[in-house]
Design an enzyme around this catalytic site. Structure first.
Site, PDB file in Angstrom:
ATOM      1  N   ASP A 169       1.592   2.651   3.543  1.00  0.00           N
ATOM      2  CA  ASP A 169       0.651   4.083   3.337  1.00  0.00           C
ATOM      3  C   ASP A 169       1.577   5.303   3.378  1.00  0.00           C
ATOM      4  OD1 ASP A 169      -1.679   5.339   2.748  1.00  0.00           O
ATOM      5  OD2 ASP A 169      -2.410   5.396   4.759  1.00  0.00           O
TER       6      ASP A 169
ATOM      7  N   HIS B 232      -4.453  -0.245   6.025  1.00  0.00           N
ATOM      8  CA  HIS B 232      -3.862   0.251   7.274  1.00  0.00           C
ATOM      9  C   HIS B 232      -4.773   0.575   8.470  1.00  0.00           C
ATOM     10  CE1 HIS B 232      -6.673   3.199   5.329  1.00  0.00           C
ATOM     11  NE2 HIS B 232      -5.617   3.369   4.419  1.00  0.00           N
TER      12      HIS B 232
ATOM     13  N   HIS C  73     -10.762   1.172   2.152  1.00  0.00           N
ATOM     14  CA  HIS C  73     -10.142   2.339   3.160  1.00  0.00           C
ATOM     15  C   HIS C  73     -11.393   2.116   4.259  1.00  0.00           C
ATOM     16  CE1 HIS C  73      -8.708   6.194   4.717  1.00  0.00           C
ATOM     17  NE2 HIS C  73      -9.892   6.355   5.338  1.00  0.00           N
TER      18      HIS C  73
ATOM     19  N   LYS D 276      -9.716  -0.604  -5.408  1.00  0.00           N
ATOM     20  CA  LYS D 276      -9.656   0.223  -4.001  1.00  0.00           C
ATOM     21  C   LYS D 276     -10.965   0.849  -3.756  1.00  0.00           C
ATOM     22  CE  LYS D 276      -7.930   2.261  -0.619  1.00  0.00           C
ATOM     23  NZ  LYS D 276      -6.783   2.970  -0.103  1.00  0.00           N
TER      24      LYS D 276
ATOM     25  N   HIS E 166       0.931  -1.177  -0.121  1.00  0.00           N
ATOM     26  CA  HIS E 166       0.172  -0.150   0.151  1.00  0.00           C
ATOM     27  C   HIS E 166       0.935   1.473  -0.058  1.00  0.00           C
ATOM     28  CE1 HIS E 166      -3.760   2.244   1.602  1.00  0.00           C
ATOM     29  NE2 HIS E 166      -3.003   3.157   1.470  1.00  0.00           N
TER      30      HIS E 166
ATOM     31  N   HIS F  52       1.375   5.505  -1.976  1.00  0.00           N
ATOM     32  CA  HIS F  52       0.819   6.677  -2.635  1.00  0.00           C
ATOM     33  C   HIS F  52       2.385   7.107  -3.163  1.00  0.00           C
ATOM     34  CE1 HIS F  52      -2.978   6.841  -0.712  1.00  0.00           C
ATOM     35  NE2 HIS F  52      -2.332   6.138   0.316  1.00  0.00           N
TER      36      HIS F  52
END
Ligand code: DOR
Ligand code: ZN
Length: 349
Positions: free
Chosen positions: A251, A178, A140, A103, A17, A19
């Site tokens: 994350d 997360h 999420h 996602k 995971h 970004h």
């Protein structure tokens, strides 16, 4: 409690995971992730988000172009689900090897989630197809209702949405991303083998006090927000338990320093530069270094049905100072553990 070993060699890990952003920021941060991990699940919350297989393939090309030639790194792309996500495009993108997973951002839950799903009922046909083709759903897990206390949003999401989703689609592979609470640990522990969770380094290191230590600390703010100490301890037990249901997902979420240090600071902790060392510190403190490899390099690929990496990495006990900030995209990023340091270092290969 610390482990007595000074050196540990494990299979090269993957980040399930992360970004990586786009443009100049992508160029600045991608080398950190590719320097530590062989593969990474790339979050699709760009602006606009990655919602099509063609968009994901183009983003994958931009990621590879941002890395030094010959770099041994595989970005695993994800599709950002919207209320009108198309099951056929998703399934054909998965069959073509472009989409590894999809996602689910509840609309307005976090950064660039405005196009997210307003009600899971709207995407049931898509989720049913994912169950059939064995494509993992990455969640999420927070409700977005303003009347739910921000520290309760994950636990309420489990009660109101996730438990029902899993009852309705018992074969769907789900990664609860997360996780931050003991309720999430218990939920995942009690669910079938098709339900797993990622855990970040920051949620293993900090509790919610970190956001208010002597003043407001924007660099400790992320979503889901860090919770009470007892939740952090539950996450540390889960990560170091050896259970195949829990694996590494950083994350890492870079935001320029001015966007963090602001009257309305962005959510996200940039941990990519020292991620593995940060996890190693936790496993060392828990006297569980022998379980680091499972968490970092084995449970994730097994869940996703991918081969384990053959390359190895060695960490050794050594002072590893972390700078106050790192130049990126004409601005600066403040890395997790900034200004302090870590007691573990990766040996150059
Ligand atoms: O803290 C976070 N930052 N949580 C998220 O869910 C999104 C991320 C981001 O993209 O900045
Ligand atoms: Zn994220």
């Amino acid at each position: 409690m610390t482990d007595t070993r000074d050196r540990i060699t494990i299979r090269r890990p993957d980040d399930w995971h992360v970004h990586l952003r786009d443009g100049a920021m992508l160029a600045a941060v991608a080398p950190f992730t590719a320097g530590q991990f062989s593969r990474a699940i790339i979050m699709p919350n760009l602006s606009p988000p990655v919602t099509s297989a063609a968009g994901a393939a183009a983003y994958r090309d931009r990621i590879m172009a941002a890395l030094p030639a010959g770099c041994d790194f595989t970005p695993l792309m994800t599709c950002y689900l919207t209320d009108d996500a198309d099951a056929d495009d998703l399934a054909s993108g998965h069959a073509a090897g472009i989409f590894t997973a999809a996602k689910l951002y509840p609309a307005h839950a976090t950064t660039n989630s405005a196009h997210g799903v307003t009600d899971v009922a709207h995407i049931m046909p898509v989720l049913e197809r994912m169950q059939v083709i064995g494509m993992p759903l990455l969640v999420h897990g927070e409700v977005t209702d303003g009347d739910i206390d921000i520290f309760d949003r994950e636990a309420v999401f489990i009660e109101r949405i996730l438990a029902k989703l899993i009852r309705d689609l018992p074969g769907l592979k789900v990664v609860f991303e997360h996780i931050t609470t003991e309720q999430a640990v218990q939920f995942v522990d009690g669910a079938g083998p098709n339900i797993a969770a990622t855990i970040t380094p920051h949620h293993l290191h900090i509790n919610r006090n970190a956001m208010f230590a002597g003043g407001i600390r924007p660099h400790a703010y992320c979503l889901p927000v860090a919770k009470r100490e007892r939740h952090r301890l539950a996450l540390r037990r889960a990560a170091t338990s050896g259970s195949a249901k829990f694996f590494l997902g950083t994350d890492s979420a870079p935001h320029e320093i001015h966007a963090k240090e602001s009257a309305c600071g962005c959510a996200g902790i940039f941990n990519a530069p020292y991620a593995l060392e940060s996890y190693a510190a936790v496993f060392d403190e828990e006297a569980a270094l022998d379980r680091l490899e499972g968490f970092a390099s084995v449970h994730g690929p097994n869940f996703y049905g991918l081969p384990l990496n053959d390359a190895m990495v060695t960490l050794h006990r050594a002072e590893n100072p972390v700078p106050d900030d790192i130049e990126a995209a004409g601005s600066r990023l403040v890395p997790f553990h900034a200004g302090s340091g870590l007691a573990w270092k990766i040996l150059p290969s």
